[in-house]
Scaffold this motif. Sequence first.
Motif, short mmCIF file in Angstrom:
data_model
loop_
_atom_site.label_atom_id
_atom_site.label_comp_id
_atom_site.label_asym_id
_atom_site.label_seq_id
_atom_site.Cartn_x
_atom_site.Cartn_y
_atom_site.Cartn_z
N TYR A 14 0.83 -1.21 0.00
CA TYR A 14 0.00 0.00 0.00
C TYR A 14 0.87 1.26 0.00
O TYR A 14 0.62 2.20 -0.76
CB TYR A 14 -0.92 0.03 1.22
CG TYR A 14 -2.07 -0.95 1.19
CD1 TYR A 14 -3.05 -0.88 0.22
CD2 TYR A 14 -2.19 -1.92 2.17
CE1 TYR A 14 -4.12 -1.76 0.21
CE2 TYR A 14 -3.26 -2.80 2.18
CZ TYR A 14 -4.23 -2.72 1.20
OH TYR A 14 -5.28 -3.59 1.21
N GLY A 24 -5.49 3.69 -10.03
CA GLY A 24 -6.49 2.65 -9.80
C GLY A 24 -6.57 2.24 -8.34
O GLY A 24 -6.04 2.88 -7.45
N HIS A 25 -7.25 1.14 -8.13
CA HIS A 25 -7.50 0.62 -6.78
C HIS A 25 -6.45 -0.43 -6.42
O HIS A 25 -5.93 -1.13 -7.29
CB HIS A 25 -8.89 -0.01 -6.71
CG HIS A 25 -9.98 0.99 -6.89
ND1 HIS A 25 -10.56 1.66 -5.84
CD2 HIS A 25 -10.59 1.47 -8.00
CE1 HIS A 25 -11.47 2.49 -6.28
NE2 HIS A 25 -11.51 2.39 -7.60
N THR A 27 -6.13 -3.62 -3.71
CA THR A 27 -6.90 -4.45 -2.79
C THR A 27 -6.04 -5.59 -2.27
O THR A 27 -5.44 -6.32 -3.05
CB THR A 27 -8.15 -5.04 -3.48
OG1 THR A 27 -8.94 -3.96 -4.00
CG2 THR A 27 -8.98 -5.87 -2.53
N SER A 50 -6.66 2.32 5.77
CA SER A 50 -7.80 3.00 5.14
C SER A 50 -7.63 4.52 5.06
O SER A 50 -8.13 5.14 4.13
CB SER A 50 -9.10 2.65 5.86
OG SER A 50 -9.06 3.11 7.20
N SER A 53 -5.61 6.11 1.63
CA SER A 53 -6.28 6.41 0.36
C SER A 53 -7.63 5.71 0.31
O SER A 53 -7.78 4.58 0.78
CB SER A 53 -5.42 5.92 -0.81
OG SER A 53 -6.12 6.07 -2.03
N LYS A 54 -8.59 6.38 -0.30
CA LYS A 54 -9.91 5.76 -0.51
C LYS A 54 -9.84 4.66 -1.57
O LYS A 54 -10.77 3.90 -1.73
CB LYS A 54 -10.93 6.82 -0.92
CG LYS A 54 -11.24 7.80 0.18
CD LYS A 54 -12.23 8.85 -0.29
CE LYS A 54 -12.50 9.82 0.85
NZ LYS A 54 -13.39 10.89 0.46
N ARG A 55 -8.73 4.59 -2.27
CA ARG A 55 -8.56 3.57 -3.32
C ARG A 55 -7.98 2.28 -2.77
O ARG A 55 -7.78 1.32 -3.50
CB ARG A 55 -7.65 4.10 -4.43
CG ARG A 55 -8.16 5.32 -5.13
CD ARG A 55 -7.19 5.87 -6.18
NE ARG A 55 -5.87 6.20 -5.62
CZ ARG A 55 -4.76 5.45 -5.79
NH1 ARG A 55 -4.80 4.35 -6.49
NH2 ARG A 55 -3.61 5.82 -5.25
N PHE A 56 -7.67 2.22 -1.48
CA PHE A 56 -7.08 1.03 -0.87
C PHE A 56 -8.18 0.23 -0.18
O PHE A 56 -9.00 0.77 0.56
CB PHE A 56 -6.00 1.41 0.14
CG PHE A 56 -4.78 2.05 -0.48
CD1 PHE A 56 -4.59 2.08 -1.85
CD2 PHE A 56 -3.82 2.62 0.32
CE1 PHE A 56 -3.46 2.65 -2.42
CE2 PHE A 56 -2.68 3.20 -0.23
CZ PHE A 56 -2.51 3.22 -1.61
N HIS A 57 -8.19 -1.09 -0.44
CA HIS A 57 -9.28 -1.95 0.02
C HIS A 57 -8.74 -3.25 0.62
O HIS A 57 -7.59 -3.63 0.39
CB HIS A 57 -10.22 -2.28 -1.14
CG HIS A 57 -10.61 -1.08 -1.94
ND1 HIS A 57 -11.59 -0.21 -1.54
CD2 HIS A 57 -10.13 -0.59 -3.11
CE1 HIS A 57 -11.71 0.76 -2.43
NE2 HIS A 57 -10.83 0.55 -3.39
N SER A 93 -16.52 -8.61 -5.44
CA SER A 93 -16.11 -7.26 -5.09
C SER A 93 -16.99 -6.23 -5.79
O SER A 93 -17.29 -6.36 -6.98
CB SER A 93 -14.66 -7.02 -5.51
OG SER A 93 -14.33 -5.66 -5.33
N LEU A 95 -15.94 -3.52 -6.69
CA LEU A 95 -15.06 -2.87 -7.66
C LEU A 95 -15.11 -3.55 -9.03
O LEU A 95 -14.75 -2.96 -10.03
CB LEU A 95 -13.62 -2.89 -7.16
CG LEU A 95 -13.35 -2.13 -5.87
CD1 LEU A 95 -11.93 -2.37 -5.41
CD2 LEU A 95 -13.62 -0.65 -6.06
#
Length: 169
Positions: A14, A24-25, A27, A50, A53-57, A93, A95
């Motif tokens: 991350y 991009g995302h 995960t 978390s 970034s809001k893009r990390f899952h 997902s 996503l």
Amino acid sequence: SSSPYQHWQSYLVYFSALKVRQPGHVTRIASGCKDDEAILIQKWFDQHISHMSKRFHLHLTPHFSTVKNEAEKVKDYKYFNKPFGLRHWMENSPLVKANPTDGSSVSEDDIVILIDPDMALLRPITGNFENRHETVIGKRKQNHPPFDTFKVEHGKPFAQTYGFGAQWS
């Protein structure tokens, strides 16, 4: 897995994605955690990842490594967790959206990159591997299919060979 070691490996992924501005995302797929472990891994993600970034899952999957042989003897084959965990993510997902009428992907041009948690990004990964200074491909494979293109396209995935071999020692 939900071991502290893998938590920090995922933190590196991350963090390096953040530093290189990976588009991009991103995960983390963790397979086979027991209910109490899943709570702890989610808590760890919420506390340490978390906010980056809001893009990390985080995506938790069932345990996929239990197999039976011909004698109905149950064994653990941990290597099933990666492909079946990826499949679980692709099928479940939010996503990865599927068209409800035919099941096809709504985002046909999305690129999925699967890396191990002990990897760090040194630069963003894209779908274009044409820069020969950044892409290592053995000389005998460079001019033979499927290496006639160095771009990820529909029906033309791109992958690395496991390990570089003795020539890199």
